[in-house]
Design a protein around this motif. Structure first.
Motif, short mmCIF file in Angstrom:
data_model
loop_
_atom_site.label_atom_id
_atom_site.label_comp_id
_atom_site.label_asym_id
_atom_site.label_seq_id
_atom_site.Cartn_x
_atom_site.Cartn_y
_atom_site.Cartn_z
N UNK A 228 0.19 -15.28 0.28
CA UNK A 228 -0.35 -14.46 1.32
C UNK A 228 -1.84 -14.73 1.38
N UNK A 229 -2.22 -15.69 2.15
CA UNK A 229 -3.63 -16.00 2.28
C UNK A 229 -4.25 -15.02 3.26
N UNK A 230 -5.32 -14.40 2.84
CA UNK A 230 -5.94 -13.38 3.67
C UNK A 230 -7.08 -13.91 4.51
N UNK A 231 -7.69 -14.94 4.10
CA UNK A 231 -8.85 -15.45 4.82
C UNK A 231 -8.77 -16.95 4.92
N UNK A 232 -9.82 -17.54 5.40
CA UNK A 232 -9.87 -18.98 5.48
C UNK A 232 -11.26 -19.42 5.86
N UNK A 233 -11.60 -20.62 5.47
CA UNK A 233 -12.91 -21.15 5.79
C UNK A 233 -13.06 -21.26 7.30
N UNK A 234 -14.15 -20.77 7.82
CA UNK A 234 -14.42 -20.88 9.24
C UNK A 234 -13.69 -19.88 10.11
N UNK A 235 -13.03 -18.90 9.53
CA UNK A 235 -12.30 -17.91 10.29
C UNK A 235 -13.28 -16.92 10.89
N UNK A 236 -13.14 -16.63 12.17
CA UNK A 236 -14.03 -15.68 12.84
C UNK A 236 -13.76 -14.27 12.34
N UNK A 237 -14.68 -13.36 12.66
CA UNK A 237 -14.49 -11.95 12.28
C UNK A 237 -13.22 -11.39 12.90
N UNK A 238 -12.98 -11.72 14.16
CA UNK A 238 -11.76 -11.25 14.84
C UNK A 238 -10.52 -11.80 14.15
N UNK B 173 6.69 -3.21 -2.54
CA UNK B 173 6.84 -4.08 -3.72
C UNK B 173 5.85 -5.24 -3.70
N UNK B 174 5.29 -5.56 -2.53
CA UNK B 174 4.31 -6.65 -2.46
C UNK B 174 2.96 -6.23 -3.02
N UNK B 175 2.78 -4.94 -3.27
CA UNK B 175 1.50 -4.46 -3.80
C UNK B 175 1.22 -4.94 -5.22
N UNK B 176 2.22 -5.55 -5.83
CA UNK B 176 2.00 -6.12 -7.17
C UNK B 176 0.88 -7.17 -7.12
N UNK C 126 -7.83 -3.62 -0.86
CA UNK C 126 -8.04 -3.78 -2.30
C UNK C 126 -7.81 -2.45 -3.04
N UNK C 127 -8.04 -1.34 -2.36
CA UNK C 127 -7.88 -0.02 -2.99
C UNK C 127 -6.42 0.44 -3.03
N UNK C 128 -5.53 -0.26 -2.31
CA UNK C 128 -4.12 0.13 -2.28
C UNK C 128 -3.48 -0.17 -3.64
N UNK C 129 -2.67 0.74 -4.10
CA UNK C 129 -1.90 0.53 -5.33
C UNK C 129 -0.49 1.03 -5.07
N UNK C 130 0.41 0.65 -5.93
CA UNK C 130 1.81 1.06 -5.80
C UNK C 130 1.99 2.53 -5.96
#
Length: 88
Positions: free
Chosen positions: A1-11, A29-32, A84-88
């Motif tokens: 699950x890639x959240x970002x990427x080089x050169x990705x705009x704010x939008x 279950x993905x919150x692991x 980042x603050x989400x937990x199971x």
């Protein structure tokens, strides 16, 4: 699950973070991936590891969120910090 990427705009970053948030909410279950205790071994991704379990692939999500949490765009930073603050 890639959240970002080089050169990705704010939008683009906001769109990816929104998708990640929905996936984490709909599939708890993905919150692991956000749990630092679930990651074994060293803190970073290890491409040289021979076994997939030893590569620490889940730790990349935490690092990406940490970087995005300091993004120049306040909405991107806020969204990353919220995930980042989400937990199971």
């Amino acid at each position: 699950m890639a959240l970002g990427g080089a050169g990705l705009s704010s939008a683009g970053a906001l769109a990816h973070l929104s998708l990640a948030m929905r996936l984490l909410q709909n599939y708890p279950r993905t919150r692991v991936m956000l749990d630092s205790d679930a990651v074994t071994g060293a803190a970073g991704f290890d491409l040289a590891a021979k076994e997939p379990e030893q590569m620490n692939a889940l730790s990349t999500v935490r690092w990406e969120l940490a970087v995005l949490g300091k993004h120049y765009h306040p909405e991107v930073a806020r969204a990353a910090q919220g995930i980042a603050a989400m937990k199971e």
